[in-house]
Scaffold this active site. Structure first.
Site, short mmCIF file in Angstrom:
data_model
loop_
_atom_site.label_atom_id
_atom_site.label_comp_id
_atom_site.label_asym_id
_atom_site.label_seq_id
_atom_site.Cartn_x
_atom_site.Cartn_y
_atom_site.Cartn_z
N CYS A 165 -24.20 -7.09 11.03
CA CYS A 165 -22.99 -7.50 11.68
C CYS A 165 -23.35 -7.53 13.28
O CYS A 165 -23.82 -6.49 13.75
CB CYS A 165 -22.11 -6.57 11.52
SG CYS A 165 -20.55 -6.83 12.79
N CYS A 416 -2.76 -0.39 23.48
CA CYS A 416 -3.57 -1.40 23.00
C CYS A 416 -2.74 -2.80 22.51
O CYS A 416 -3.22 -3.36 21.59
CB CYS A 416 -4.24 -0.73 21.55
SG CYS A 416 -2.97 -0.18 20.79
#
Ligand code: SAH
Length: 461
Positions: A165, A416
């Site tokens: 990844c 966030c």
């Protein structure tokens, strides 16, 4: 204007993408009817095919890009389109930062009602790949029965086989190979969530970017990992290996981790540093996943707090005390509040580990602990600065009310989710505060997420 019922599934249209949603999907208009198109970018001219229609909006897929947006790029990762991990790899990194900057601005304008926004340039990453220090790979089998690990395809539990990844720590490749090899050789079963059978559910890895320490934890649907000594044997000599553990999760649940861990080899935790502070991180602790950007984020929070050494600071939603300890370097006294008891245990250990005695931690919901402490002090409890770093849903109104009563000179809001941030800032700014600084920080390159730090200053009465 089109109505959903006039448009048929698989019908094709030529469209120009005008906007991107908060989740990073392209938006196009068909004579006033809104279409959402995954993987499309503002400025793309494309042929799209209808997938699903509702009365006033529908979903379409890209069939062919006739003319690409100027900031469209070829994704680095070969499974970028199918994997649910990244949503914006096809947008240049500069374009991603612009998108995130706009996202913060538009939430503050639309939801917060702010006009002159003191917006500073977003802090981007120097290296937007291989930035994550934590990975949780689901384990499954492909159609030939071979064990695979990877990530879920968007909105499903179908595993995309990715032994590599591009946003994860490079160390993961070898860790995953070794664990898969061990499972194949020792015939360890794979968890199947449809009938709740089989053993290994997930592989959790954590890498301390500054210390090089590595943790591997297998999450299992059982109490014991057969032949665990073979796993230890194959992993322990990897440079940096510090902790090999199992975590027990026998529940039928989407939650990845269970409550109990057991060390197979090494320590219970790994250590990493942010700035000058050392943190102990166990499998269950929350720890920011992008250490390089976290240093910038906390540095900004510290700068906004403007501490001189005499201040009393509250750090609400403090996790394992990461921001608390960062602030304690420059404050007289810091109080941290966090709802997860294990995180507070870590926070206390971290304070001790760094020889800091001007920090005290409370377990509980911030909206309960702060009013209780304030009432106990009969309204005399002081706070010069209050820092909040809540989860996506933002702060409870009752917490904001107590903060306003405490009259801190400064509130530093780390968020966030720009939408709930804007909602909460509006509430505070209608009650004596002024938004004086706003700065975005990209913690999650190639995703639609963005972190924001804001400074609110108390208006002169
Ligand atoms: N400031 C920390 C953690 C931020 S994540 C850091 O930067 O590492 C948000 C934290 O809020 C999580 O640790 C979560 O457990 C905690 N939390 C969630 N709801 C809470 C509540 N109502 N009161 C206090 N803490 C809460």
């Amino acid at each position: 204007m089109y109505q959903g019922k006039e448009i048929k599934k698989n019908q094709e249209f030529l469209v120009t993408i005008e906007d991107l949603t908060a989740e990073g999907a392209g938006v196009a208009k068909l004579d006033g009817y809104t279409l959402f198109i995954k993987d499309a970018l503002i400025g793309d001219q494309a042929k799209v095919a209808i997938m699903k229609t509702k009365k006033n909006y529908g979903y379409a897929r890209l069939v062919e890009i006739i003319k690409p947006a100027l900031n469209r790029v070829e994704p680095v990762c070969s499974v970028a389109k199918s994997c649910g991990g990244c949503q914006l790899q096809h947008l240049s990194y500069e374009g991603q930062l612009q998108y995130k900057q706009n996202k913060i601005m538009s939430c503050l304008q639309r939801i917060g009602g702010f006009k002159d926004i003191p917006m500073e340039p977003i802090m981007g990453m120097e290296e937007p790949y291989h930035y994550r220090n934590k990975a949780q790979f689901p384990v499954g089998r492909d159609k030939n029965g071979k064990i695979i690990t990877g990530f879920y395809a968007g909105r499903t539990h179908h595993i995309i086989d990715t032994s590599h990844c591009d946003i994860q720590a490079k160390e993961n490749d070898v860790l995953l190979e070794k664990v898969k090899e061990f499972m194949e050789e020792q015939r360890i079963s794979v968890y199947d969530e449809t009938n709740h059978t089989g053993l290994v559910r997930h592989i959790l890895t954590r890498v301390g970017f500054h210390t090089g320490e590595i943790m591997v934890c297998l999450i299992i649907n059982g109490d014991k990992l057969p032949k665990a000594e073979k796993l230890v044997e194959s992993l322990k000599d990897i440079p940096g290996m510090t902790s090999i553990q199992i975590n027990i999760n026998k529940e039928k649940t989407n939650r990845i981790l269970g409550d109990r861990c057991e060390v197979l080899w090494g320590k219970e935790y790994i250590e990493d540093t942010i700035g000058d502070i050392v943190y102990q991180i166990s499998p269950l602790s929350f720890y920011q996943v992008n250490p390089v950007q976290t240093t910038k984020l906390y540095g900004t929070a510290l700068e906004f707090a403007g501490l001189t050494g005499n201040e009393i600071v509250w750090d609400l939603y403090c996790g394992i005390g990461t921001i608390s300890l960062f602030l304690a370097q420059k404050a007289k006294q810091v109080y941290g509040v966090e709802i997860v008891p294990q995180a507070i245990e870590d926070a206390k250990k971290n304070a001790k580990r760094n020889h800091m005695d001007n920090v005290e931690f409370f377990v509980g919901a911030a909206e309960e602990v702060l009013p209780q402490q304030y009432a106990k002090s009969q309204g005399t409890m002081a706070a010069d600065v209050i820092v909040v770093d809540p989860p996506r849903k933002g702060c409870e109104e009752s917490l904001l009310d107590t903060m306003i009563q405490m009259k801190p000179e400064k509130i530093v809001y780390v968020s966030c989710d720009p939408a709930t941030l804007a909602r909460d800032l509006k509430y505070l700014c209608e009650r004596g505060y002024e938004l004086t600084r706003v700065r975005g920080c990209d913690m999650f390159g190639h995703s639609y997420h963005v972190e924001t730090v804001c400074l609110l200053s108390r208006k002169a009465q």
